[in-house]
Design a protein around this motif. Structure first.
Motif, PDB file in Angstrom:
ATOM      1  N   HIS A 104       0.779  -1.371  -0.059  1.00  0.00           N
ATOM      2  CA  HIS A 104       0.121  -0.087   0.037  1.00  0.00           C
ATOM      3  C   HIS A 104       0.851   1.278  -0.028  1.00  0.00           C
ATOM      4  O   HIS A 104       1.889   1.203   0.766  1.00  0.00           O
ATOM      5  N   HIS A 106       1.002   4.562   1.463  1.00  0.00           N
ATOM      6  CA  HIS A 106       0.494   5.405   2.451  1.00  0.00           C
ATOM      7  C   HIS A 106       0.468   6.899   2.007  1.00  0.00           C
ATOM      8  O   HIS A 106       1.443   7.397   1.952  1.00  0.00           O
ATOM      9  N   GLY A 107      -0.610   7.391   1.927  1.00  0.00           N
ATOM     10  CA  GLY A 107      -0.726   8.817   1.756  1.00  0.00           C
ATOM     11  C   GLY A 107      -1.173   9.344   0.337  1.00  0.00           C
ATOM     12  O   GLY A 107      -1.304  10.511   0.049  1.00  0.00           O
ATOM     13  N   HIS A 425      -6.208   6.836  10.084  1.00  0.00           N
ATOM     14  CA  HIS A 425      -5.838   7.243   8.432  1.00  0.00           C
ATOM     15  C   HIS A 425      -6.850   6.860   7.655  1.00  0.00           C
ATOM     16  O   HIS A 425      -7.510   5.807   7.859  1.00  0.00           O
ATOM     17  N   HIS A 427      -7.657   6.050   3.528  1.00  0.00           N
ATOM     18  CA  HIS A 427      -6.982   5.671   2.171  1.00  0.00           C
ATOM     19  C   HIS A 427      -7.755   6.732   1.349  1.00  0.00           C
ATOM     20  O   HIS A 427      -8.922   6.915   1.293  1.00  0.00           O
TER      21      HIS A 427
HETATM   22 CU    CU Z   1      -2.886   4.328   3.464  1.00  0.00          CU
END
Ligand code: CU
Ligand code: C2O
Ligand code: CU
Length: 491
Positions: A104, A106-107, A425, A427
């Motif tokens: 993944h 991230h961000g 968080h 996605h």
């Molecule tokens: Cu993420």
């Protein structure tokens, strides 16, 4: 009840041709994979990656006791992926493990099928196969990638993901990644059973505290902490001329640790948080929650050796690195971190522009964070997500989706009923952080927000990236026992 048609729809992601998708690395891969008899055929399928992240098992012993690490490129942290904003991301993830995996980003705001979450957006990559991820990079800043399969992230399956800005407003002489990790030296799949049966010892004599508000509770005691893969007794060091400006990309790539970070005698000029620019603010130390990043500019004032200390909250240990001028040997006089001066507060972060989302339909949801300590289950609005961590699940676990419409301005009001912090968080989006629910025009943009013990905070985002998006606590143990939901909407 989980909608099976959704699952079937999503699993077809694995069969996307050429632009992205699954590729067999060797004969005998599963039938759904595109046939490729040898690795060279990867290229003939149209996948021409800039980076190959090859995940494989390694035995390491950073703190004496051997651990099973899962690494890309054989290093901890994994291979650095570095791009420029506007580039096409073209990364091939090879699974050379004996278990499935999925990475993944991230961000990053990605198309939903490139998001790498098993059972939400893609089938895991089977052993011996590879997945080609390809999408345009719309953001700049400091990010990271990590496995989103089981507990692999805690075993080192993660790395820096840096996107340079062609319109970078800050001047600096060096650009350095400072990647923080925590290392568990019991097999990761034993942690939750041991928390549940009470045999896991979390025993800390004199823990670092966030403030004077009492001890900071943690789930797990780690064997130790690393900066760029190096332990405190053999630290990562870097030579820097006096007065030279270094951009440090601080990445909290840990499984569940909060670090309070300072460099002895050196001010930190904070310029970005989670890849988004902030109005520069100068502090003496800052706290980075699991999965968060902060970019700071530093300069060593004069000839000497300067310890970068990252104390793990709730523990009496931490990570250490040394910046020194070229004329002196790196050394650390005092092993123990003490902090004085100004600590970055969440409310110090201000966006350099107006982040108000223009008018649209508003939808507000309350998100209650809770836990059952006896059973060791964590919940969002009373729901425990069952997969992909079914191993630690329970009978009442169910997938829970927020149904929103494209174009909505979605607000989540977090209420943390627990004495632990939760780095939350989402996605596929970035969000405005509204401290204590206050909405200021310059609310900063992040992708991971800390909801402090018994605290409240709110986030707001525009639903402009249709798909299925995981929404969860980034503490890996909380996630593994259900602290997740998803946000779902159509084009
Ligand atoms: Cu993420
Ligand atoms: Cu860092 Cu679900 O992600
Ligand atoms: Cu949590």
């Amino acid at each position: 009840m989980f909608d099976l048609s959704r699952r079937r729809l999503l699993s077809t992601a694995a069969a996307l041709p050429v632009s992205s998708g699954l590729i067999a690395l060797s004969p005998g891969g599963p039938a759904e994979a595109q046939a490729a008899d040898n690795p060279e055929d990867i290229w003939s399928h149209g996948a021409n990656p800039d980076f190959v992240l090859s995940a494989a098992k390694h035995e390491l012993a950073p703190f004496g006791k051997p651990i099973q690490a899962l690494l890309t490129g054989g290093t901890w942290p994994g291979t650095t992926v570095r791009y420029r904003k506007g580039d096409q991301f073209r990364v091939l993830v090879e699974n050379r493990l004996d278990v499935p995996t999925s990475l993944h980003w991230h961000g990053l705001i990605v198309p939903t099928l490139e998001d790498g979450v098993p059972a939400v957006t893609q089938s895991p990559i089977p052993p011996g196969d590879a997945f080609f991820y390809s999408f345009p990079l719309k953001q700049a800043g400091t990010y990271w990638y990590h496995s989103h399969f089981g507990l692999q992230e805690q075993q080192g399956l993660s790395g820096p993901l840096i996107i340079e800005d062609p319109d970078e407003p800050h001047a600096y002489d060096e650009d350095l990644v400072v990647y923080l990790s925590d290392v568990a030296d019991i097999p990761v799949n034993r942690v939750i059973p041991e928390i549940r049966d009470g045999s896991l010892q979390v025993n800390v004599a004199d823990p670092y505290r966030l403030s004077d508000g009492g001890p900071f509770p943690i789930d797990v005691s780690y064997a130790g902490y690393l900066v760029n893969g190096r332990p405190p007794f053999d630290p990562w060091t870097h030579a820097l001329r006096p007065g030279a400006r270094a951009r440090l990309r601080l990445i909290n790539g840990s499984g569940s640790s909060y670090f309070r970070i300072a460099i002895d005698g050196v001010a930190l000029e904070v310029i970005e948080a989670d890849g988004s620019r902030v109005v520069p603010v100068t502090v003496d130390d800052l706290v980075l929650s699991t999965a968060q990043r902060c970019d700071v500019i530093v300069a060593l004032p004069e000839s000497g050796s300067y310890a970068l200390r990252a104390a793990a909250l709730g523990d009496d240990k931490g990570a250490l690195a040394v910046l020194h001028t070229p004329d002196v040997q790196p050394k650390v006089a005092d092993r123990r971190a003490t902090f004085s001066g100004r600590t970055l507060r969440d409310s110090d972060l201000r966006a350099p522009w107006d982040t108000v989302i223009p008018d649209g339909p508003r939808r507000t949801f309350k998100v209650v964070l809770s836990g059952n300590m006896r059973a060791y289950l964590w919940m969002m609005n009373g729901n425990s997500w069952p997969e992909p961590y079914a191993e630690f699940g329970h009978d009442e676990a169910k997938e829970s989706f927020y149904e929103v419409q494209r174009g909505d301005i979605v607000r989540f009001d977090f209420v943390n009923e627990t004495p632990m912090a939760h780095p939350m968080h989402l996605h596929g989006h970035v969000f405005r952080v509204l401290d204590d629910g206050r909405d200021r025009p310059d609310a900063p943009i992040r992708d991971t927000v800390t909801v402090w013990p018994k605290g409240k905070t709110s986030i707001e985002f525009l639903a402009n990236n249709p798909g299925h998006w995981f929404f969860h606590c980034h503490n890996i143990w909380h996630l593994a026992v259900g602290m997740a939901q998803a946000v779902s909407y159509r084009a």
